[in-house]
Design a protein around this motif. Structure first.
Motif, PDB file in Angstrom:
ATOM      1  N   GLN A  93      31.637  38.998 -33.416  1.00  0.00           N
ATOM      2  CA  GLN A  93      32.804  38.119 -33.583  1.00  0.00           C
ATOM      3  C   GLN A  93      33.167  37.452 -32.256  1.00  0.00           C
ATOM      4  O   GLN A  93      33.412  38.138 -31.265  1.00  0.00           O
ATOM      5  CB  GLN A  93      33.980  38.932 -34.117  1.00  0.00           C
ATOM      6  N   ARG A  94      33.187  36.131 -32.246  1.00  0.00           N
ATOM      7  CA  ARG A  94      33.503  35.392 -31.019  1.00  0.00           C
ATOM      8  C   ARG A  94      34.970  35.581 -30.646  1.00  0.00           C
ATOM      9  O   ARG A  94      35.843  35.508 -31.510  1.00  0.00           O
ATOM     10  CB  ARG A  94      33.203  33.897 -31.223  1.00  0.00           C
ATOM     11  N   PRO A  95      35.270  35.817 -29.349  1.00  0.00           N
ATOM     12  CA  PRO A  95      36.676  35.925 -28.930  1.00  0.00           C
ATOM     13  C   PRO A  95      37.424  34.635 -29.234  1.00  0.00           C
ATOM     14  O   PRO A  95      36.838  33.545 -29.220  1.00  0.00           O
ATOM     15  CB  PRO A  95      36.578  36.171 -27.423  1.00  0.00           C
ATOM     16  N   ARG A 125      39.049  34.473 -41.438  1.00  0.00           N
ATOM     17  CA  ARG A 125      37.688  34.991 -41.571  1.00  0.00           C
ATOM     18  C   ARG A 125      37.387  36.083 -40.548  1.00  0.00           C
ATOM     19  O   ARG A 125      36.394  36.801 -40.686  1.00  0.00           O
ATOM     20  CB  ARG A 125      36.683  33.853 -41.425  1.00  0.00           C
ATOM     21  N   ARG A 126      38.233  36.206 -39.543  1.00  0.00           N
ATOM     22  CA  ARG A 126      38.034  37.231 -38.518  1.00  0.00           C
ATOM     23  C   ARG A 126      38.350  38.619 -39.074  1.00  0.00           C
ATOM     24  O   ARG A 126      39.215  38.772 -39.926  1.00  0.00           O
ATOM     25  CB  ARG A 126      38.935  36.972 -37.311  1.00  0.00           C
ATOM     26  N   TRP A 127      37.650  39.618 -38.551  1.00  0.00           N
ATOM     27  CA  TRP A 127      37.990  41.006 -38.859  1.00  0.00           C
ATOM     28  C   TRP A 127      39.113  41.424 -37.931  1.00  0.00           C
ATOM     29  O   TRP A 127      39.021  41.265 -36.708  1.00  0.00           O
ATOM     30  CB  TRP A 127      36.786  41.915 -38.674  1.00  0.00           C
ATOM     31  N   SER A 128      40.187  41.958 -38.494  1.00  0.00           N
ATOM     32  CA  SER A 128      41.333  42.403 -37.714  1.00  0.00           C
ATOM     33  C   SER A 128      41.325  43.917 -37.594  1.00  0.00           C
ATOM     34  O   SER A 128      41.260  44.627 -38.595  1.00  0.00           O
ATOM     35  CB  SER A 128      42.648  41.940 -38.359  1.00  0.00           C
ATOM     36  N   ARG A 145      29.223  38.766 -43.639  1.00  0.00           N
ATOM     37  CA  ARG A 145      28.428  38.769 -42.407  1.00  0.00           C
ATOM     38  C   ARG A 145      26.948  38.917 -42.736  1.00  0.00           C
ATOM     39  O   ARG A 145      26.100  38.269 -42.127  1.00  0.00           O
ATOM     40  CB  ARG A 145      28.878  39.903 -41.484  1.00  0.00           C
ATOM     41  N   VAL A 146      26.634  39.778 -43.705  1.00  0.00           N
ATOM     42  CA  VAL A 146      25.234  39.956 -44.098  1.00  0.00           C
ATOM     43  C   VAL A 146      24.675  38.652 -44.649  1.00  0.00           C
ATOM     44  O   VAL A 146      23.501  38.313 -44.416  1.00  0.00           O
ATOM     45  CB  VAL A 146      25.119  41.090 -45.141  1.00  0.00           C
ATOM     46  N   ARG A 147      25.519  37.917 -45.385  1.00  0.00           N
ATOM     47  CA  ARG A 147      25.079  36.644 -45.969  1.00  0.00           C
ATOM     48  C   ARG A 147      25.188  35.475 -44.989  1.00  0.00           C
ATOM     49  O   ARG A 147      24.960  34.330 -45.369  1.00  0.00           O
ATOM     50  CB  ARG A 147      25.901  36.354 -47.223  1.00  0.00           C
ATOM     51  N   GLY A 151      31.759  30.957 -39.815  1.00  0.00           N
ATOM     52  CA  GLY A 151      32.932  31.534 -39.180  1.00  0.00           C
ATOM     53  C   GLY A 151      32.684  31.765 -37.704  1.00  0.00           C
ATOM     54  O   GLY A 151      31.603  31.438 -37.181  1.00  0.00           O
ATOM     55  N   PRO A 152      33.654  32.328 -37.017  1.00  0.00           N
ATOM     56  CA  PRO A 152      33.506  32.574 -35.572  1.00  0.00           C
ATOM     57  C   PRO A 152      32.639  33.794 -35.291  1.00  0.00           C
ATOM     58  O   PRO A 152      33.079  34.787 -34.714  1.00  0.00           O
ATOM     59  CB  PRO A 152      34.955  32.798 -35.113  1.00  0.00           C
ATOM     60  N   PHE A 153      31.394  33.736 -35.730  1.00  0.00           N
ATOM     61  CA  PHE A 153      30.479  34.865 -35.590  1.00  0.00           C
ATOM     62  C   PHE A 153      29.088  34.353 -35.237  1.00  0.00           C
ATOM     63  O   PHE A 153      28.728  33.224 -35.572  1.00  0.00           O
ATOM     64  CB  PHE A 153      30.369  35.658 -36.905  1.00  0.00           C
TER      65      PHE A 153
END
Length: 226
Positions: A93-95, A125-128, A145-147, A151-153
């Motif tokens: 996950q991008r900062p 979409r970020r994981w919190s 994420r697997v797919r 998003g910011p990843f």
């Protein structure tokens, strides 16, 4: 199944698992079988007494209807998924974007940068790490994420995909077992009455269970099955 399918299964079956946790535990598996050596007269009497004591109309106070084993399964799955999501987010996950503060709102470019940074940090979409830490939320986020959803990843590498796949497969298998949807083969601690060979009981997936001899092939069906 692949990792994404296993994660979808967890999301889709979680409500059924929660419902199962709120019901009285049923008789364990393997069930009562139609083989005299497996259930003698004394055991049948004990089983009948147990059913009479736990029947809804039996006298005395009723215990809280909860299945502790299913609750343990839910806790195990939830801990595994949330821990995996924490770990993966820390890697892929991008900062959030940053913007210098203290310049006020008079500078239009600076104002736009602040708004962009705030929007990026609040991207749903970020994981919190402090947000909704439930199994369905984590499973849904991991499946995206697997797919490789946008998003910011960054994309997951092979090792990360394998790690997620192991946790997802474990969770899906635990749910299948807890809901009685997994077929199992368990040795029976009694010899075959025909040849003395090893007996196995097959079932646990909602289908009528069967006792089968590994040596001579003779089989017995559950006499209580419909």
């Amino acid at each position: 199944m692949n990792a994404a399918d296993d994660l979808d299964t967890i999301t889709e079956r979680w409500a059924a698992l929660a419902e199962a946790a709120g019901t009285r535990p049923v008789t364990g598996w393997p069930p009562v079988m139609g083989v005299a050596l497996i259930l003698n007269a004394e055991q049948r009497e004990e089983h009948a007494a147990e059913r009479a004591d736990t029947a809804p109309d039996a006298p005395g106070p009723r215990p809280v209807p909860v299945d502790v084993d299913v609750l343990d399964v839910m806790r195990t799955i939830e801990d595994g998924l949330c821990t995996t999501a924490d770990w993966l987010a820390s890697r892929v996950q991008r900062p959030p974007l940053g913007a210098a503060t203290g310049r006020g709102w008079s500078d239009d470019v600076h104002r736009q940068a602040l708004l962009l940074a705030a929007k990026d940090g609040a991207d749903p979409r970020r994981w919190s790490y402090r947000g909704e830490r439930t199994a369905p939320a984590a499973a849904e986020w991991l499946a995206l994420r697997v797919r490789a959803a946008a998003g910011p990843f960054r994309a997951l590498d092979v090792g990360e995909l394998e790690a997620v796949a192991k946790v997802a497969a474990m969770g899906a298998a635990l749910i299948a077992r807890a809901l009685g949807e997994e077929r199992r083969r368990v040795p029976v601690p009694h010899p075959c009455p025909t040849c003395g060979g090893q007996l196995l009981v097959e079932g646990g997936d909602g289908q009528p269970p069967v006792v089968r001899c590994e040596d001579c092939g003779r089989a017995w069906k559950d006499r209580t099955a419909a």
